[in-house]
Scaffold this active site. Structure first.
Site, PDB file in Angstrom:
ATOM      1  N   PHE A 124      27.627  45.539  20.772  1.00  0.00           N
ATOM      2  CA  PHE A 124      26.386  45.261  21.505  1.00  0.00           C
ATOM      3  C   PHE A 124      26.163  46.404  22.475  1.00  0.00           C
ATOM      4  CE2 PHE A 124      23.971  43.566  25.098  1.00  0.00           C
ATOM      5  CZ  PHE A 124      22.863  43.069  24.435  1.00  0.00           C
ATOM      6  N   ASP A 210      30.669  53.088  25.030  1.00  0.00           N
ATOM      7  CA  ASP A 210      29.872  52.131  25.786  1.00  0.00           C
ATOM      8  C   ASP A 210      30.861  51.300  26.605  1.00  0.00           C
ATOM      9  OD1 ASP A 210      28.527  49.900  26.718  1.00  0.00           O
ATOM     10  OD2 ASP A 210      27.349  49.604  24.900  1.00  0.00           O
ATOM     11  N   LYS A 239      26.371  47.446  34.748  1.00  0.00           N
ATOM     12  CA  LYS A 239      26.937  46.177  35.198  1.00  0.00           C
ATOM     13  C   LYS A 239      27.656  46.294  36.539  1.00  0.00           C
ATOM     14  CE  LYS A 239      27.206  43.781  30.714  1.00  0.00           C
ATOM     15  NZ  LYS A 239      26.299  42.657  30.982  1.00  0.00           N
TER      16      LYS A 239
END
Length: 391
Positions: A124, A210, A239
């Site tokens: 993702f 990522d 995040k």
């Protein structure tokens, strides 16, 4: 728009690892905004950073120098492989920048045909067009027109196919999460990451990591790839970088970013003074020795306790996965049902994930006492699940 399948919980305020709903119910929050509130809710240092900066300057646009960008970029480069940083507002924007950086690198080298990006199933990378095509999850790509040219998906763990990708003369980059989040908390073996680095160097391919979810101390080191003793060429983070405030960043070596010259990319809000003030405060805390040590201590405790629960509840728990405080528990019952039981019966909030698991993503500064409480609540949810399954 009706794009969210929301839980029946209306939140009002938070403090540390706890959330309170508008009706006053208290929950232990092991979702942390999906690995975002790395220092819990309303951390005093972050609150003060927002207050101080909000009274001075919010936004000026990147047509001017923003001192906070230089300060945070210097801090990130000092504690990573990177030489340069581009600031964004989110993880998916950081991924988008990473993809463009990789293709632009080859174009700058006189090889514009090298456009192929290889990702992995279960990954993702966010919701922009480039990100959804890099991950290639059908539920995120269907209905949005034909697949974008140059994006390919590999099966996680298929070394033969990955070898062919490295050897493909039009390959620009490989993109992966060292530890998958949404895809099922799968960790790429450290020896495989080192092998990828060697193959990439042999064939002139760039490696994009990522680490939007698994980076920033979540696995017990500042960056997840540090466990393997190797580095990528480009890395997307977000995040935890803002501790809940929207910040992202694309980190790169100077060589990999050689094509990102004036006008090649940009952002209106990325790197604004308010975001940079919060980012500096959050990164200083998250990258501290004390927080990293706490992650490893709590992770060891949770791993031991959850494996114990797996032995006691084999009818509920299939497997415990993950690294550090990115914990995945694969279940027998439907994971969405279990999330609801944990929320309603134990007042414990956990996140969902692929392969029918739930993710336990507490703040990195969670205390041992709070971790014990989380385990007790998870046990309560397992007991309730056993009752439901037997019925």
């Amino acid at each position: 728009m009706g794009v969210y399948n929301r839980a029946p919980l209306e939140v009002e305020r938070g403090q540390g690892v706890r959330l309170w709903s508008t009706d006053g119910t208290e929950y232990l929050d092991c979702v942390s905004g999906i690995s975002t509130n790395a220092l819990g809710h309303a951390h005093p240092r972050l609150v003060q950073a927002v207050k101080d900066q909000a009274e001075k300057l919010w936004h000026v646009s990147n047509i001017f120098r923003i001192p906070g960008q230089d300060a945070l970029a210097d801090a990130l480069c000092e504690k990573s492989f990177a030489d340069v940083v581009f600031f964004t507002n989110s993880g998916t924007e950081a991924v988008e920048c990473a993809l463009k950086t990789a293709r632009k690198f080859h174009s700058a080298n006189g090889q514009p045909e090298r456009i192929d990006i290889y990702g992995f199933d279960g990954s993702f990378h966010g919701r922009t067009y480039g990100a959804i095509n890099a991950a290639a999850n059908p539920s995120y790509t269907e209905g949005f027109g034909p697949r974008m040219e140059g994006f390919h998906q590999l099966v996680w763990g298929d070394k033969e196919a990955l070898t062919a990708a490295f050897e493909n003369p039009t390959t620009a980059a490989i993109i992966l999460e060292p530890v998958q989040g949404e895809g099922g908390c799968r960790s790429t073996p450290e020896e495989d990451l080192r092998w990828m680095r060697d193959m990439a160097d042999q064939h002139g391919v760039l490696i994009i990591f990522d680490e939007v979810q698994c980076g920033m101390g979540r696995t017990g080191k500042l960056w997840a790839h540090e466990w393997a003793g190797m580095t990528p060429d480009i890395m997307a983070i977000a995040k935890a970088l803002g501790g809940g405030f929207p910040i992202g960043a694309c980190l790169s070596t100077a060589e990999a970013a050689k094509g990102m010259t004036v006008g090649a990319h940009g952002s209106t809000f990325g790197g604004n003074p308010l975001a940079m003030a919060v980012g500096q405060a959050a990164f200083a805390e998250v990258s501290s020795d004390a927080v990293i040590a706490n992650v490893n201590e709590i992770a060891g405790y949770l791993k031991q306790q959850l494996h114990g629960l797996a032995e006691r509840f084999p009818d509920v728990i299939v497997e415990v996965r993950g690294k550090g405080l990115l914990v995945g528990v694969k279940l027998v019952p439907n994971n969405r049902d279990f999330m609801g039981w944990a929320r309603d019966e134990a007042k414990l909030l956990v996140a969902g994930g692929g392969d029918n698991l739930v993710r336990i993503l507490p703040p990195l500064n969670i205390t041992l006492e709070e971790a014990r409480e989380a385990v007790e609540k998870f046990e309560t949810a397992c007991e309730f699940a056993r009752t439901k399954l037997s019925a």
